[in-house]
Design an enzyme around this catalytic site. Structure first.
Site, PDB file in Angstrom:
ATOM      1  N   TRP A 154       0.690  -1.421  -0.303  1.00 24.54           N
ATOM      2  CA  TRP A 154      -0.012   0.063   0.485  1.00 24.54           C
ATOM      3  C   TRP A 154      -0.058   1.396   0.690  1.00 24.54           C
ATOM      4  CZ3 TRP A 154       1.776   2.756   3.806  1.00 24.54           C
ATOM      5  CH2 TRP A 154       2.022   1.989   5.506  1.00 24.54           C
ATOM      6  N   ASN A 155       1.781   1.254   0.647  1.00 25.01           N
ATOM      7  CA  ASN A 155       2.864   2.636   0.289  1.00 25.01           C
ATOM      8  C   ASN A 155       2.945   3.163  -0.861  1.00 25.01           C
ATOM      9  OD1 ASN A 155       4.746   0.324   0.133  1.00 25.01           O
ATOM     10  ND2 ASN A 155       6.404   1.213   1.398  1.00 25.01           N
ATOM     11  N   LYS A 178      -2.620  -8.390  -7.986  1.00 25.28           N
ATOM     12  CA  LYS A 178      -3.057  -8.019  -6.904  1.00 25.28           C
ATOM     13  C   LYS A 178      -2.496  -6.785  -5.869  1.00 25.28           C
ATOM     14  CE  LYS A 178      -3.716  -8.921  -2.095  1.00 25.28           C
ATOM     15  NZ  LYS A 178      -3.782  -7.556  -1.548  1.00 25.28           N
ATOM     16  N   PRO A 179      -3.030  -6.205  -6.308  1.00 27.32           N
ATOM     17  CA  PRO A 179      -2.892  -4.738  -4.946  1.00 27.32           C
ATOM     18  C   PRO A 179      -3.516  -4.624  -3.531  1.00 27.32           C
ATOM     19  CG  PRO A 179      -4.536  -4.248  -6.948  1.00 27.32           C
ATOM     20  CD  PRO A 179      -4.550  -5.983  -7.036  1.00 27.32           C
ATOM     21  N   ALA A 180      -2.448  -3.775  -2.646  1.00 21.08           N
ATOM     22  CA  ALA A 180      -2.883  -3.977  -1.302  1.00 21.08           C
ATOM     23  C   ALA A 180      -4.235  -3.641  -0.992  1.00 21.08           C
ATOM     24  CB  ALA A 180      -2.571  -3.128  -0.891  1.00 21.08           C
ATOM     25  N   GLY A 231       6.727  -6.273  -0.250  1.00 20.94           N
ATOM     26  CA  GLY A 231       6.294  -6.477   0.876  1.00 20.94           C
ATOM     27  C   GLY A 231       7.168  -6.782   1.630  1.00 20.94           C
ATOM     28  N   SER A 232       6.304  -7.656   2.815  1.00 23.89           N
ATOM     29  CA  SER A 232       7.028  -7.114   4.188  1.00 23.89           C
ATOM     30  C   SER A 232       7.791  -8.951   3.913  1.00 23.89           C
ATOM     31  CB  SER A 232       6.320  -7.671   4.963  1.00 23.89           C
ATOM     32  OG  SER A 232       4.832  -8.749   4.825  1.00 23.89           O
ATOM     33  N   GLU A 253      11.491  -8.021  -3.752  1.00 17.83           N
ATOM     34  CA  GLU A 253      11.457  -6.577  -2.916  1.00 17.83           C
ATOM     35  C   GLU A 253      10.887  -6.516  -1.211  1.00 17.83           C
ATOM     36  OE1 GLU A 253      12.967  -4.288  -4.496  1.00 17.83           O
ATOM     37  OE2 GLU A 253      13.520  -5.441  -6.379  1.00 17.83           O
ATOM     38  N   LEU A 254      11.707  -7.043  -0.569  1.00 14.54           N
ATOM     39  CA  LEU A 254      10.872  -7.059   0.885  1.00 14.54           C
ATOM     40  C   LEU A 254      11.489  -5.931   2.021  1.00 14.54           C
ATOM     41  CD1 LEU A 254      11.862 -10.991   1.049  1.00 14.54           C
ATOM     42  CD2 LEU A 254       9.528  -9.511   0.071  1.00 14.54           C
ATOM     43  N   CYS A 287      10.241   2.066   1.808  1.00 18.14           N
ATOM     44  CA  CYS A 287      11.357   0.546   2.367  1.00 18.14           C
ATOM     45  C   CYS A 287      12.523   1.133   1.900  1.00 18.14           C
ATOM     46  CB  CYS A 287      11.232  -0.661   1.688  1.00 18.14           C
ATOM     47  SG  CYS A 287      11.104   0.147  -0.225  1.00 18.14           S
ATOM     48  N   GLU A 384      11.982  -2.957  11.163  1.00 14.46           N
ATOM     49  CA  GLU A 384      11.593  -1.758  10.670  1.00 14.46           C
ATOM     50  C   GLU A 384      10.527  -1.119  11.077  1.00 14.46           C
ATOM     51  OE1 GLU A 384       9.937  -2.859   6.852  1.00 14.46           O
ATOM     52  OE2 GLU A 384      10.160  -1.598   6.055  1.00 14.46           O
TER      53      GLU A 384
END
Ligand code: NAP
Length: 481
Positions: A154-155, A178-180, A231-232, A253-254, A287, A384
């Site tokens: 979402w960011n 699939k978006p947030a 994401g996470s 991409e975490l 991130c 984080e």
């Protein structure tokens, strides 16, 4: 057009805008005031399987489209993004909360990724390798990997898709995205844009709803040959495990935990500027945000004084208001997480120099915060933050700074301010990060490979490497020549 025109309250599957099979929907709220701005379908497995089937059916035709036609479509997509930049940015701010100027910047960088990959597509070159024996030729050729599943956070709800959608479309891979759930409209807008510029049906599919069901269908499908996730780290690890069953290529991409190191010889004003943009952009919810500021003893007090002065001057409010520099946080969980970091730092002797609490505006607004006296035992040293909290640690030597900076499982971005060229090279070699900003707090750019090492991820986005991730390499041996 107005932002409402881009607010698609349906999913794009095989060229049709549809609801969930069950008719169920999910409310989407504006974090600035908690109001419901619209709904999106609560889709699951069955809808995703249909999207994958549509993408699979579109693959052969799309991969076979003449290269220049694919490039021209991407140019049109770039132009559409920029033509509608204002509306798309407004939609982004309303669903995500970031200041409008930042949202406009996000749409613009997304468009730049599209343009970059329109150019890079023409350089997806293979090679002819000298053979070891006479009468034989060795050709190495590049091919689109197939249907790509994309899962985004979402960011940066628009640009995180841009870095995936653009290279996939450039080389001929159909997409199921699939978006947030918190910010689905900016993701669905990619479907509307693709439709507007004329992509064939089934090339771009966007599904919203249950993360587990949608991702589960993607992971189970053999036809999905690549999964790209931002994401996470926690979810990323789960997806890597799940990818094993059908041996998918994965890009991850975490999470990050970026150190921001300021040496005595730094340009103080530049360092403070860099720290502000790196820390407080998107209310600290990026991130690559500076998570830990390590400042050498000789410059520490002067740096803190200037950082605090600028932090206190920040304007907090609804992202649509003119001059606002920090919007609300995404939700109450995010606020509570920052509160936990503050409480932990306080309990261990940290000093809250400014901020430290929920903002008087209420809701999910949080005060821009600076904590000094930070130590490696505090939670933010290893976790984080993802919020507007700047912890400042003091250090004495370069070796100590590098050791502390590397003391994390994360390895996404890091920053250092110094005017010593030799040190800059030593930092490049010593810091275990995928991206290093020397004298810069803002390093994302389309020409460079964005991505982390260690538990921050696998694969790169942007640069020529960002195209490679969507290609398979084949080798042809021609003998008897
Ligand atoms: P998240 O919880 O991992 O969610 C990211 C996406 O994964 C969302 O679409 C989410 O769907 C989906 N998801 C959640 N649980 C899932 C599951 N079990 N299986 C499959 N998909 C699942 O991360 P976030 O809170 O949105 O984003 C913040 C994180 O992203 C931070 O750690 C940040 O550092 C990282 N990030 C990394 C980069 C980078 O480039 N390295 C860039 C931006 C953000 P729902 O929304 O429906 O839950």
């Amino acid at each position: 057009m107005a932002f409402q025109d881009w607010m698609k309250q349906a999913n794009l599957i095989g060229g049709d805008w549809v609801g969930a099979d069950s008719g169920a929907t999910i409310d989407v709220t504006n974090p600035a005031d908690g109001s419901v701005i619209g709904t999106v379908p609560k889709a699951g497995r069955a809808e995703t399987e249909r999207a994958i089937a549509a993408a699979s059916a579109a693959f052969e035709g799309f991969a076979g489209m003449p290269l220049m036609e694919r490039c021209n479509l991407l140019w049109k997509l770039h132009d559409a993004l920029m033509d509608h930049q204002a509306d798309l940015a407004e939609l982004l701010t309303i669903e995500m909360g970031k200041p409008l100027a930042e949202a406009k910047g996000e749409i613009a960088i997304g468009a730049q990724y599209v343009r970059w990959f329109a150019e890079e597509a023409r350089r997806a070159k293979g090679e002819i390798v000298p053979a070891g024996v006479n009468g034989r030729r060795i050709l190495v050729t590049k091919h689109p990997i197939g249907v790509v599943g994309m899962i985004t956070p979402w960011n940066f709800p628009s640009s995180m898709l841009a870095r995936k959608v653009a290279p996939a479309l450039a080389v001929g891979c159909p997409i199921v995205a699939k978006p947030a759930t918190a910010t689905p409209f900016s993701g669905l807008a990619w479907g509307a844009l693709a439709e507007e510029v004329g992509y064939p049906k089934g090339v771009m599919n966007v599904v919203t709803g249950s993360a587990r069901d949608i991702a589960g269908a993607m992971m189970d499908a053999f036809a999905v040959r690549k999964i790209t996730f931002t994401g996470s780290t926690e979810v990323g690890k789960e997806l890597i495990r799940q990818s094993a069953d059908t041996v998918k290529k994965v890009s991850m991409e975490l999470g990050g935990n970026a150190p921001f190191v300021v040496f005595d010889d730094a340009d103080l004003d530049a360092a403070v500027e860099g720290a502000m943009v790196s820390k407080f952009r998107n209310a600290g919810q990026t991130c690559v945000c500076a998570n830990r500021m390590y400042v050498q003893a000789g410059i520490h007090d002067a740096f803190v004084e200037k950082l605090v002065e600028k932090t206190r001057a920040m304007k907090v409010g609804d992202g649509l208001e003119a001059g606002v520099e920090q919007g609300p946080m995404i939700d109450m969980d995010a606020v509570e997480k920052v509160e936990e970091f503050v409480a932990d730092a306080k309990a261990q002797g940290g000093e809250i120099v400014t901020g430290g609490a929920r903002h008087a505006k209420g809701g999910t607004y949080f005060e821009p915060t600076v904590v000094t006296g930070a130590t490696q035992a505090m939670k933010f040293a290893t976790e984080e933050i993802f919020g507007p909290l700047a912890p400042v640690f003091k250090f004495e030597t370069e070796e100590e700074a590098i050791e502390m900076a590397n003391a994390t499982v994360f390895g996404l971005a890091c920053y250092a301010y110094t005017r010593d060229l030799g040190r800059a090279f030593r930092l490049n070699e010593g810091l275990q990060y995928g991206m290093i900003g020397i004298n810069s707090g803002l390093i994302t750019t389309v020409e460079a490979p964005f991505g982390g090492v260690k538990e921050s991820g696998l694969g790169k986005e942007g640069g020529s490497q960002g195209l490679e991730d969507y290609l398979e390499t084949k080798y042809v041996c021609i003998d008897g020549i």
